[in-house]
Design a protein around this motif. Sequence first.
Motif, PDB file in Angstrom:
ATOM      1  N   VAL A  93      -6.182  -0.674  -3.888  1.00 25.60           N
ATOM      2  CA  VAL A  93      -5.170   0.232  -2.925  1.00 25.60           C
ATOM      3  C   VAL A  93      -4.651  -1.229  -2.475  1.00 25.60           C
ATOM      4  N   GLU A  94      -5.220  -1.751  -2.012  1.00 29.43           N
ATOM      5  CA  GLU A  94      -4.408  -3.395  -1.137  1.00 29.43           C
ATOM      6  C   GLU A  94      -3.776  -4.081  -1.989  1.00 29.43           C
ATOM      7  N   ALA A  95      -3.880  -4.167  -3.318  1.00 36.10           N
ATOM      8  CA  ALA A  95      -3.635  -4.917  -4.385  1.00 36.10           C
ATOM      9  C   ALA A  95      -1.920  -3.989  -4.461  1.00 36.10           C
ATOM     10  N   VAL A  96      -1.497  -2.804  -5.282  1.00 32.90           N
ATOM     11  CA  VAL A  96      -0.266  -2.328  -5.071  1.00 32.90           C
ATOM     12  C   VAL A  96      -0.278  -2.034  -3.620  1.00 32.90           C
ATOM     13  N   ALA A  97      -0.065  -2.430  -2.254  1.00 36.50           N
ATOM     14  CA  ALA A  97       0.060  -2.274  -0.987  1.00 36.50           C
ATOM     15  C   ALA A  97       0.896  -4.040  -1.067  1.00 36.50           C
ATOM     16  N   ALA A  98       0.471  -5.086  -1.711  1.00 39.63           N
ATOM     17  CA  ALA A  98       0.613  -6.110  -1.364  1.00 39.63           C
ATOM     18  C   ALA A  98       2.068  -6.575  -2.119  1.00 39.63           C
ATOM     19  N   PHE A 103      -3.394  -4.328 -11.871  1.00 40.96           N
ATOM     20  CA  PHE A 103      -4.544  -5.399 -11.440  1.00 40.96           C
ATOM     21  C   PHE A 103      -5.642  -4.432 -12.578  1.00 40.96           C
ATOM     22  N   LEU A 104      -5.733  -5.182 -13.343  1.00 46.34           N
ATOM     23  CA  LEU A 104      -7.261  -5.519 -13.988  1.00 46.34           C
ATOM     24  C   LEU A 104      -8.608  -6.059 -13.789  1.00 46.34           C
ATOM     25  N   LEU A 105      -9.397  -5.616 -14.580  1.00 48.66           N
ATOM     26  CA  LEU A 105     -10.856  -5.289 -14.354  1.00 48.66           C
ATOM     27  C   LEU A 105     -11.141  -6.941 -15.966  1.00 48.66           C
ATOM     28  N   LYS A 106     -11.835  -8.801 -15.083  1.00 51.50           N
ATOM     29  CA  LYS A 106     -12.114  -9.666 -16.221  1.00 51.50           C
ATOM     30  C   LYS A 106     -12.119  -9.243 -17.020  1.00 51.50           C
ATOM     31  N   ASP A 107     -13.622  -8.033 -17.461  1.00 56.02           N
ATOM     32  CA  ASP A 107     -14.141  -7.112 -18.285  1.00 56.02           C
ATOM     33  C   ASP A 107     -13.299  -6.509 -19.215  1.00 56.02           C
ATOM     34  N   CYS A 108     -11.983  -6.486 -19.345  1.00 60.07           N
ATOM     35  CA  CYS A 108     -10.818  -5.776 -19.665  1.00 60.07           C
ATOM     36  C   CYS A 108     -11.098  -6.660 -20.949  1.00 60.07           C
ATOM     37  N   HIS A 134      -9.377   4.868  -9.063  1.00 61.00           N
ATOM     38  CA  HIS A 134     -10.160   4.550  -7.931  1.00 61.00           C
ATOM     39  C   HIS A 134      -8.552   5.060  -6.724  1.00 61.00           C
ATOM     40  N   LEU A 135      -7.518   4.516  -7.493  1.00 62.02           N
ATOM     41  CA  LEU A 135      -7.432   4.661  -5.900  1.00 62.02           C
ATOM     42  C   LEU A 135      -6.262   5.903  -6.105  1.00 62.02           C
ATOM     43  N   PHE A 136      -6.651   6.512  -7.325  1.00 63.68           N
ATOM     44  CA  PHE A 136      -6.464   8.659  -7.129  1.00 63.68           C
ATOM     45  C   PHE A 136      -7.550   8.942  -6.258  1.00 63.68           C
ATOM     46  N   ASP A 137      -8.912   8.122  -5.612  1.00 60.09           N
ATOM     47  CA  ASP A 137      -9.315   8.538  -4.575  1.00 60.09           C
ATOM     48  C   ASP A 137      -9.448   8.569  -3.628  1.00 60.09           C
ATOM     49  N   ALA A 138      -9.022   7.071  -3.258  1.00 60.99           N
ATOM     50  CA  ALA A 138      -8.687   6.742  -2.314  1.00 60.99           C
ATOM     51  C   ALA A 138      -7.477   7.008  -1.767  1.00 60.99           C
ATOM     52  N   TYR A 139      -6.290   7.622  -2.454  1.00 64.49           N
ATOM     53  CA  TYR A 139      -5.124   8.355  -1.610  1.00 64.49           C
ATOM     54  C   TYR A 139      -5.833  10.255  -1.365  1.00 64.49           C
ATOM     55  N   ARG A 140      -6.750   9.861  -2.437  1.00 63.61           N
ATOM     56  CA  ARG A 140      -7.177  11.717  -1.587  1.00 63.61           C
ATOM     57  C   ARG A 140      -8.420  11.553  -0.126  1.00 63.61           C
ATOM     58  N   ARG A 141      -8.482  10.576  -0.327  1.00 67.05           N
ATOM     59  CA  ARG A 141      -9.369  10.103   1.187  1.00 67.05           C
ATOM     60  C   ARG A 141      -8.249   9.918   2.126  1.00 67.05           C
ATOM     61  N   PRO A 145      -1.350   3.274   1.398  1.00 64.40           N
ATOM     62  CA  PRO A 145      -1.078   1.208   1.529  1.00 64.40           C
ATOM     63  C   PRO A 145       0.472   1.932   2.378  1.00 64.40           C
ATOM     64  N   PRO A 146       1.029   0.661   3.269  1.00 61.66           N
ATOM     65  CA  PRO A 146       1.802   1.742   3.590  1.00 61.66           C
ATOM     66  C   PRO A 146       2.543   1.633   3.157  1.00 61.66           C
ATOM     67  N   ASP A 147       2.948   0.705   3.066  1.00 61.08           N
ATOM     68  CA  ASP A 147       4.576   0.383   2.070  1.00 61.08           C
ATOM     69  C   ASP A 147       4.618   1.878   0.602  1.00 61.08           C
ATOM     70  N   GLN A 148       3.940   3.069   0.863  1.00 57.13           N
ATOM     71  CA  GLN A 148       3.791   3.743  -0.204  1.00 57.13           C
ATOM     72  C   GLN A 148       3.194   5.194   0.423  1.00 57.13           C
ATOM     73  N   PRO A 149       3.983   5.722   1.416  1.00 57.87           N
ATOM     74  CA  PRO A 149       3.366   7.055   1.773  1.00 57.87           C
ATOM     75  C   PRO A 149       3.360   7.862   0.686  1.00 57.87           C
ATOM     76  N   PRO A 150       2.954   8.827   0.663  1.00 56.67           N
ATOM     77  CA  PRO A 150       2.645  10.416  -0.099  1.00 56.67           C
ATOM     78  C   PRO A 150       3.904  10.791   0.040  1.00 56.67           C
ATOM     79  N   PRO A 151       4.805  11.400  -1.598  1.00 51.53           N
ATOM     80  CA  PRO A 151       5.555  12.302  -1.554  1.00 51.53           C
ATOM     81  C   PRO A 151       5.832  12.889  -0.336  1.00 51.53           C
ATOM     82  N   ASP A 152       7.013  13.205  -0.354  1.00 47.75           N
ATOM     83  CA  ASP A 152       7.363  14.237   0.104  1.00 47.75           C
ATOM     84  C   ASP A 152       8.038  15.714  -0.518  1.00 47.75           C
ATOM     85  N   THR A 153       8.330  17.268   0.775  1.00 48.85           N
ATOM     86  CA  THR A 153       9.240  17.533  -0.418  1.00 48.85           C
ATOM     87  C   THR A 153       9.942  17.622  -0.799  1.00 48.85           C
TER      88      THR A 153
END
Length: 223
Positions: A93-98, A103-108, A134-141, A145-153
């Motif tokens: 989440v923070e990487a996207v917001a930054a 965003f990749l894992l080193k063991d990719c 993980h990003l989806f799970d974070a959104y559900r909670r 990220p401050p610059d990416q609000p959930p979609p509106d109507t």
Amino acid sequence: MTPINVAVVDDQPLVASAFEMLLSDEPDFRVLDGGRTGRDAVRLCRTQPLDVLLLDIRMPDMDGLAATRAITHAGPRPRVIVLTTFNVDSYVVEAVAAGAAGFLLKDCEPTELLAAIRAVHTGGAVISPTATTHLFDAYRRGRTPPDQPPPDTATHRTLARLSPRELDVLGSIATGHTNSEIAGQLGIAETTVKTHVRNLLTKLDCRDRVALVVLAHAAGLVR
């Protein structure tokens, strides 16, 4: 072909060397000297003609997230791919917001990393399938990220106006598939997929592919 200027900043010399060796074998890459700290990364971007920077998260003297914010605030180049050993949702989440373009894992897989560098260099964005979850799970909670609000109507109305094929492409993007994979799944040309992606970015007012992933999950298009 103009080479892609790439550098690696990681506080573990063996890790950095391994990535640099992998990249140096690619004829379209030029590997520049990297660094060991976040401040090294910021200085490097000010003095070198970098296109893509591979940046570790956990480093001394300014971590990778703070460095990413400083680098992306200074301008559109270089594009930053954040690498981490830890698949922690807060990092995603923070990487996207930054402003990270990837965003990749080193063991990719090596092929995944190389494809990611080429994708972000041409303006795309890449997030590993595991990190997408993980990003989806974070959104559900509610950890948006401050610059990416959930979609509106209005966004939902826009989604309703997308063509069935555009919705198919958006769903595949949201589950972490590349353009070539989407083309194979849908039985269409990769150039057609690229056209759909450009249309989605414009219609949904998203800055990059990561923003499309975020919007699709937040809108409930992916279960």
